[in-house]
Motif scaffolding. Structure first.
Motif, PDB file in Angstrom:
ATOM      1  N   ALA A  18      -9.843   5.334   3.629  1.00 29.43           N
ATOM      2  CA  ALA A  18     -10.773   5.006   2.549  1.00 29.43           C
ATOM      3  C   ALA A  18     -10.380   3.700   1.856  1.00 29.43           C
ATOM      4  O   ALA A  18     -11.230   2.954   1.365  1.00 29.43           O
ATOM      5  CB  ALA A  18     -10.829   6.139   1.537  1.00 29.43           C
ATOM      6  N   SER A  19      -9.088   3.387   1.841  1.00 25.22           N
ATOM      7  CA  SER A  19      -8.592   2.176   1.192  1.00 25.22           C
ATOM      8  C   SER A  19      -8.883   0.913   1.998  1.00 25.22           C
ATOM      9  O   SER A  19      -8.670  -0.198   1.526  1.00 25.22           O
ATOM     10  CB  SER A  19      -7.080   2.281   0.985  1.00 25.22           C
ATOM     11  OG  SER A  19      -6.424   2.308   2.251  1.00 25.22           O
ATOM     12  N   GLY A  20      -9.330   1.088   3.243  1.00 27.23           N
ATOM     13  CA  GLY A  20      -9.550  -0.047   4.130  1.00 27.23           C
ATOM     14  C   GLY A  20      -8.376  -0.287   5.065  1.00 27.23           C
ATOM     15  O   GLY A  20      -8.490  -1.057   6.019  1.00 27.23           O
ATOM     16  N   MET A  21      -7.252   0.342   4.781  1.00 23.92           N
ATOM     17  CA  MET A  21      -6.099   0.240   5.673  1.00 23.92           C
ATOM     18  C   MET A  21      -6.396   1.038   6.943  1.00 23.92           C
ATOM     19  O   MET A  21      -7.280   1.886   6.959  1.00 23.92           O
ATOM     20  CB  MET A  21      -4.840   0.764   4.991  1.00 23.92           C
ATOM     21  CG  MET A  21      -4.446   0.007   3.736  1.00 23.92           C
ATOM     22  SD  MET A  21      -3.880  -1.675   4.061  1.00 23.92           S
ATOM     23  CE  MET A  21      -2.197  -1.363   4.526  1.00 23.92           C
ATOM     24  N   ASP A  46       0.849  -1.187   0.000  1.00 26.07           N
ATOM     25  CA  ASP A  46       0.000   0.000   0.000  1.00 26.07           C
ATOM     26  C   ASP A  46       0.892   1.247   0.000  1.00 26.07           C
ATOM     27  O   ASP A  46       1.732   1.417   0.889  1.00 26.07           O
ATOM     28  CB  ASP A  46      -0.895  -0.012   1.243  1.00 26.07           C
ATOM     29  CG  ASP A  46      -1.845   1.153   1.268  1.00 26.07           C
ATOM     30  OD1 ASP A  46      -2.894   1.074   0.610  1.00 26.07           O
ATOM     31  OD2 ASP A  46      -1.534   2.151   1.955  1.00 26.07           O
ATOM     32  N   ALA A  47       0.712   2.123  -0.989  1.00 24.79           N
ATOM     33  CA  ALA A  47       1.563   3.307  -1.131  1.00 24.79           C
ATOM     34  C   ALA A  47       1.443   4.251   0.066  1.00 24.79           C
ATOM     35  O   ALA A  47       2.445   4.802   0.536  1.00 24.79           O
ATOM     36  CB  ALA A  47       1.222   4.044  -2.418  1.00 24.79           C
ATOM     37  N   ALA A  48       0.241   4.448   0.578  1.00 29.00           N
ATOM     38  CA  ALA A  48       0.064   5.340   1.726  1.00 29.00           C
ATOM     39  C   ALA A  48       0.735   4.775   2.969  1.00 29.00           C
ATOM     40  O   ALA A  48       1.302   5.519   3.770  1.00 29.00           O
ATOM     41  CB  ALA A  48      -1.425   5.581   1.985  1.00 29.00           C
ATOM     42  N   SER A  49       0.709   3.468   3.125  1.00 29.90           N
ATOM     43  CA  SER A  49       1.375   2.825   4.245  1.00 29.90           C
ATOM     44  C   SER A  49       2.886   3.031   4.170  1.00 29.90           C
ATOM     45  O   SER A  49       3.543   3.324   5.166  1.00 29.90           O
ATOM     46  CB  SER A  49       1.045   1.328   4.262  1.00 29.90           C
ATOM     47  OG  SER A  49       1.675   0.680   5.326  1.00 29.90           O
ATOM     48  N   THR A  50       3.433   2.909   2.964  1.00 33.59           N
ATOM     49  CA  THR A  50       4.865   3.126   2.769  1.00 33.59           C
ATOM     50  C   THR A  50       5.233   4.576   3.054  1.00 33.59           C
ATOM     51  O   THR A  50       6.240   4.853   3.703  1.00 33.59           O
ATOM     52  CB  THR A  50       5.267   2.734   1.336  1.00 33.59           C
ATOM     53  OG1 THR A  50       4.922   1.360   1.135  1.00 33.59           O
ATOM     54  CG2 THR A  50       6.745   2.922   1.106  1.00 33.59           C
ATOM     55  N   GLN A  51       4.412   5.505   2.598  1.00 34.25           N
ATOM     56  CA  GLN A  51       4.662   6.924   2.861  1.00 34.25           C
ATOM     57  C   GLN A  51       4.626   7.210   4.360  1.00 34.25           C
ATOM     58  O   GLN A  51       5.441   7.972   4.882  1.00 34.25           O
ATOM     59  CB  GLN A  51       3.617   7.769   2.132  1.00 34.25           C
ATOM     60  CG  GLN A  51       3.820   9.253   2.284  1.00 34.25           C
ATOM     61  CD  GLN A  51       2.715  10.052   1.588  1.00 34.25           C
ATOM     62  OE1 GLN A  51       1.762   9.493   1.060  1.00 34.25           O
ATOM     63  NE2 GLN A  51       2.855  11.356   1.612  1.00 34.25           N
ATOM     64  N   PHE A  52       3.695   6.608   5.048  1.00 36.51           N
ATOM     65  CA  PHE A  52       3.573   6.734   6.496  1.00 36.51           C
ATOM     66  C   PHE A  52       4.872   6.288   7.179  1.00 36.51           C
ATOM     67  O   PHE A  52       5.428   6.994   8.009  1.00 36.51           O
ATOM     68  CB  PHE A  52       2.391   5.869   6.943  1.00 36.51           C
ATOM     69  CG  PHE A  52       2.113   5.842   8.407  1.00 36.51           C
ATOM     70  CD1 PHE A  52       1.304   6.813   8.985  1.00 36.51           C
ATOM     71  CD2 PHE A  52       2.598   4.823   9.209  1.00 36.51           C
ATOM     72  CE1 PHE A  52       0.998   6.774  10.338  1.00 36.51           C
ATOM     73  CE2 PHE A  52       2.296   4.773  10.557  1.00 36.51           C
ATOM     74  CZ  PHE A  52       1.502   5.747  11.124  1.00 36.51           C
ATOM     75  N   ALA A  53       5.368   5.122   6.779  1.00 36.32           N
ATOM     76  CA  ALA A  53       6.602   4.591   7.368  1.00 36.32           C
ATOM     77  C   ALA A  53       7.801   5.476   7.057  1.00 36.32           C
ATOM     78  O   ALA A  53       8.656   5.698   7.918  1.00 36.32           O
ATOM     79  CB  ALA A  53       6.844   3.176   6.876  1.00 36.32           C
ATOM     80  N   LEU A  54       7.867   6.006   5.844  1.00 34.84           N
ATOM     81  CA  LEU A  54       8.985   6.879   5.477  1.00 34.84           C
ATOM     82  C   LEU A  54       9.020   8.145   6.323  1.00 34.84           C
ATOM     83  O   LEU A  54      10.096   8.637   6.668  1.00 34.84           O
ATOM     84  CB  LEU A  54       8.918   7.244   3.995  1.00 34.84           C
ATOM     85  CG  LEU A  54       9.269   6.114   3.031  1.00 34.84           C
ATOM     86  CD1 LEU A  54       9.018   6.553   1.595  1.00 34.84           C
ATOM     87  CD2 LEU A  54      10.699   5.659   3.224  1.00 34.84           C
ATOM     88  N   ALA A  55       7.847   8.661   6.681  1.00 32.19           N
ATOM     89  CA  ALA A  55       7.798   9.854   7.530  1.00 32.19           C
ATOM     90  C   ALA A  55       8.446   9.584   8.880  1.00 32.19           C
ATOM     91  O   ALA A  55       9.122  10.445   9.444  1.00 32.19           O
ATOM     92  CB  ALA A  55       6.354  10.314   7.712  1.00 32.19           C
ATOM     93  N   PHE A  56       8.278   8.391   9.404  1.00 29.59           N
ATOM     94  CA  PHE A  56       8.914   8.021  10.668  1.00 29.59           C
ATOM     95  C   PHE A  56      10.397   7.722  10.467  1.00 29.59           C
ATOM     96  O   PHE A  56      11.231   8.137  11.267  1.00 29.59           O
ATOM     97  CB  PHE A  56       8.222   6.800  11.278  1.00 29.59           C
ATOM     98  CG  PHE A  56       6.931   7.107  11.942  1.00 29.59           C
ATOM     99  CD1 PHE A  56       6.883   7.474  13.276  1.00 29.59           C
ATOM    100  CD2 PHE A  56       5.744   7.032  11.247  1.00 29.59           C
ATOM    101  CE1 PHE A  56       5.691   7.753  13.899  1.00 29.59           C
ATOM    102  CE2 PHE A  56       4.540   7.306  11.856  1.00 29.59           C
ATOM    103  CZ  PHE A  56       4.504   7.668  13.191  1.00 29.59           C
ATOM    104  N   ALA A  57      10.730   6.982   9.415  1.00 31.72           N
ATOM    105  CA  ALA A  57      12.123   6.610   9.161  1.00 31.72           C
ATOM    106  C   ALA A  57      13.000   7.837   8.984  1.00 31.72           C
ATOM    107  O   ALA A  57      14.154   7.856   9.437  1.00 31.72           O
ATOM    108  CB  ALA A  57      12.209   5.707   7.936  1.00 31.72           C
TER     109      ALA A  57
END
Length: 130
Positions: A121-124, A47-58
């Motif tokens: 909205a994606s269900g994630m 999921d692209a939004a999930s990856t973006q979320f993780a990058l913000a923390f990383a």
């Protein structure tokens, strides 16, 4: 006086606002109520939004962990069960609801609970367990 941890949580919380507004307030609340920093941030690279979320923390030096195909088993067996037995540190994540459900059930025995749950909205789900 603001300590380093509060500053770090506050500084990246704003960058997460577009992904999960509720998680920002939960991170702020966690920083004042929980003595430990986030242990890790879990994400699903499918999921692209999930990856973006993780990058913000990383980008801010917080460890992130990709769940292979959304599977929590290896992380639980190899890391969390031992870490939480000694010090139950909070986790954040952007995963499917099944992962959060499992962590919610497993975390209860260590005094951890879901402090924030934002269904996308994606269900994630963007979430904070602390």
């Amino acid at each position: 006086m603001t300590n380093r941890r509060e500053f770090m949580l506050g500084s990246f919380a704003a960058s997460l606002l577009t992904l999960s507004p509720g998680l920002v307030s939960a991170l702020d609340a966690l920083s004042t109520s929980h003595p430990l920093p986030l242990h890790k941030v879990l994400f699903d690279a499918r999921d692209a939004a999930s990856t973006q979320f993780a990058l913000a923390f990383a980008e801010r030096g917080i460890a992130v962990h990709e769940l292979s195909s959304g599977n929590l088993t290896q992380l639980w067996r190899n890391e969390l069960v031992n870490a939480w037995a000694h010090t139950p540190a909070p986790l954040a994540g952007f995963t499917d609801a099944n992962v959060l459900f499992c962590l919610e059930q497993l975390g209860r025995q260590y005094g951890l609970r879901v402090r924030q749950r934002d269904v996308q909205a994606s269900g994630m789900v963007a979430w904070l367990l602390g």
